[in-house]
Motif scaffolding. Sequence first.
Motif, PDB file in Angstrom:
ATOM      1  N   LEU A 234       0.858  -1.733   0.480  1.00 54.27           N
ATOM      2  CA  LEU A 234       0.217  -0.374  -0.031  1.00 54.27           C
ATOM      3  C   LEU A 234       0.910   1.288  -0.171  1.00 54.27           C
ATOM      4  CD1 LEU A 234      -2.613  -1.409   2.407  1.00 54.27           C
ATOM      5  CD2 LEU A 234      -2.856  -0.727  -0.115  1.00 54.27           C
ATOM      6  N   GLU A 236       1.688   5.249   0.715  1.00 54.67           N
ATOM      7  CA  GLU A 236       2.026   5.814   2.127  1.00 54.67           C
ATOM      8  C   GLU A 236       0.775   6.757   1.784  1.00 54.67           C
ATOM      9  OE1 GLU A 236       4.654   5.650   4.484  1.00 54.67           O
ATOM     10  OE2 GLU A 236       5.482   3.841   3.420  1.00 54.67           O
ATOM     11  N   THR A 237       0.711   7.630   0.853  1.00 54.84           N
ATOM     12  CA  THR A 237      -0.236   8.821   0.306  1.00 54.84           C
ATOM     13  C   THR A 237      -1.347   8.149  -0.455  1.00 54.84           C
ATOM     14  OG1 THR A 237       0.923   9.644  -1.799  1.00 54.84           O
ATOM     15  CG2 THR A 237       1.813   9.798   0.497  1.00 54.84           C
ATOM     16  N   LEU A 241      -2.337   6.361  -5.162  1.00 53.66           N
ATOM     17  CA  LEU A 241      -3.027   4.916  -5.214  1.00 53.66           C
ATOM     18  C   LEU A 241      -3.597   5.194  -6.706  1.00 53.66           C
ATOM     19  CD1 LEU A 241      -5.618   5.854  -2.154  1.00 53.66           C
ATOM     20  CD2 LEU A 241      -4.192   3.530  -3.129  1.00 53.66           C
ATOM     21  N   VAL A 251      -9.252   0.854  -0.428  1.00 55.89           N
ATOM     22  CA  VAL A 251      -8.291   2.052   0.862  1.00 55.89           C
ATOM     23  C   VAL A 251     -10.067   2.505   0.826  1.00 55.89           C
ATOM     24  CG1 VAL A 251      -7.464   3.837   1.039  1.00 55.89           C
ATOM     25  CG2 VAL A 251      -6.420   1.779   0.256  1.00 55.89           C
ATOM     26  N   LYS A 262      -9.125   8.676   3.406  1.00 61.01           N
ATOM     27  CA  LYS A 262      -8.400   7.759   2.580  1.00 61.01           C
ATOM     28  C   LYS A 262      -6.938   7.652   3.283  1.00 61.01           C
ATOM     29  CE  LYS A 262     -10.556   6.414  -1.632  1.00 61.01           C
ATOM     30  NZ  LYS A 262     -10.104   6.895  -3.467  1.00 61.01           N
ATOM     31  N   LEU A 266      -4.140   5.075   5.092  1.00 62.90           N
ATOM     32  CA  LEU A 266      -2.906   4.859   4.840  1.00 62.90           C
ATOM     33  C   LEU A 266      -1.382   5.395   5.406  1.00 62.90           C
ATOM     34  CD1 LEU A 266      -3.235   6.121   0.991  1.00 62.90           C
ATOM     35  CD2 LEU A 266      -3.305   3.765   1.789  1.00 62.90           C
ATOM     36  N   GLY A 270       0.306   1.937   4.813  1.00 64.08           N
ATOM     37  CA  GLY A 270       1.413   2.579   4.082  1.00 64.08           C
ATOM     38  C   GLY A 270       1.974   1.583   4.534  1.00 64.08           C
TER      39      GLY A 270
END
Length: 335
Positions: A234, A236-237, A241, A251, A262, A266, A270
């Motif tokens: 996944l 981090e921000t 995505l 998410v 979201k 994350l 993340g």
Amino acid sequence: MNKPTNRVFSGVQPTGNLHLGNYLGAIRNFVGLQESHECLYCVVDMHAITVWQDPAELAANTREVAAAYIAAGIDPEKHIIFNQSGVPAHAELAWVLNCVARIGWLNRMTQFKDKAGKDREKASVGLYAYPVLMAADILVYQATHVPVGEDQKQHLELARDVAQKFNNDFAVPDFFPQPEPLIMGAATRVMSLRDGTKKMSKSDPSDLSRITMKDSAEDIAKKIRKAQTDPDPLPETVEGLAGRAGADNLVGIYAALADKTKAEVLAEFGGRQFGEFKPVLADLAIERLSPITGEMKRLMDDPGHIDAVLRNGAVRARAIADPIMARVREIVGFI
Ligand code: TYM
């Protein structure tokens, strides 16, 4: 006649396979509006028959949507739960509005194009006129706010255009309000679990594409485990995505179920792999959905009670719609 300023109307079609998108995009938001608004929540059975419905299944699915409303937390005493065919004014106003709306407007509706598919000539006339009936649903109560998922935005724009044209044509400024869409939460467009670029829908042939409001805990866990993702961890921000539709979808679902953004999800997950994230998401989905599906089952065991709720709701809905419809008749010149 006093015009309402905080009247909510929305509807769900009783076409079976009620799913997580319907819940997160719509029904859950219906529940939240009860404190601040006067709400009418409709099971739109007349919309359902724009494509063929087996009559016995239509009746069962109508009860199922009503049960979902109640199980999710809508109070049928304080607010109104009813089925559309129980209030004839919807159909009556729809006819008048069919004569106000323009063919060109309907030709632009993307949902008709999607649903009618290639063989448009064989689609029902009802499917084509569907958005006008939807405008009538809202306007027959002079409703001001309409909670829906993202996919209904274009239909609501049409309802606003129809309201305005009626007001202009008949020189009755402000008779119909401009209904405002309420598209709320982190999951306004839940995507298929098999293909993150396609909307989660009742009609997808794959059962694995959607979590339904009838699914057991095992079904939910299995569908999330099999949900389409990619091999990367996944991001981090939220920007990370982009281009990762399956990841974005899961998410978003987690965020909506956890009442988070979201970005918050994350910040927590993340860098972790889906193998770790999916079981946590499954647990959360089960925790949130199981009480509702359990209560729905209980309610469905007593169809007589659901029918009584719908009948009572229809009587109260008619009491609101009938005077507005009577005024429409005068405005149009019907004697
Ligand atoms: P329907 O029955 O297709 O869907 C019911 C509600 O669920 C929302 N929804 C979704 N939200 C997020 N993600 C998804 N994948 C998803 N799929 C469905 C829909 O946006 C909708 O809010 N035309 C409407 C019913 C209707 C109506 C109305 C709504 C008839 N008259 C008047 C509002 C006002 C429909 O087909 O919804």
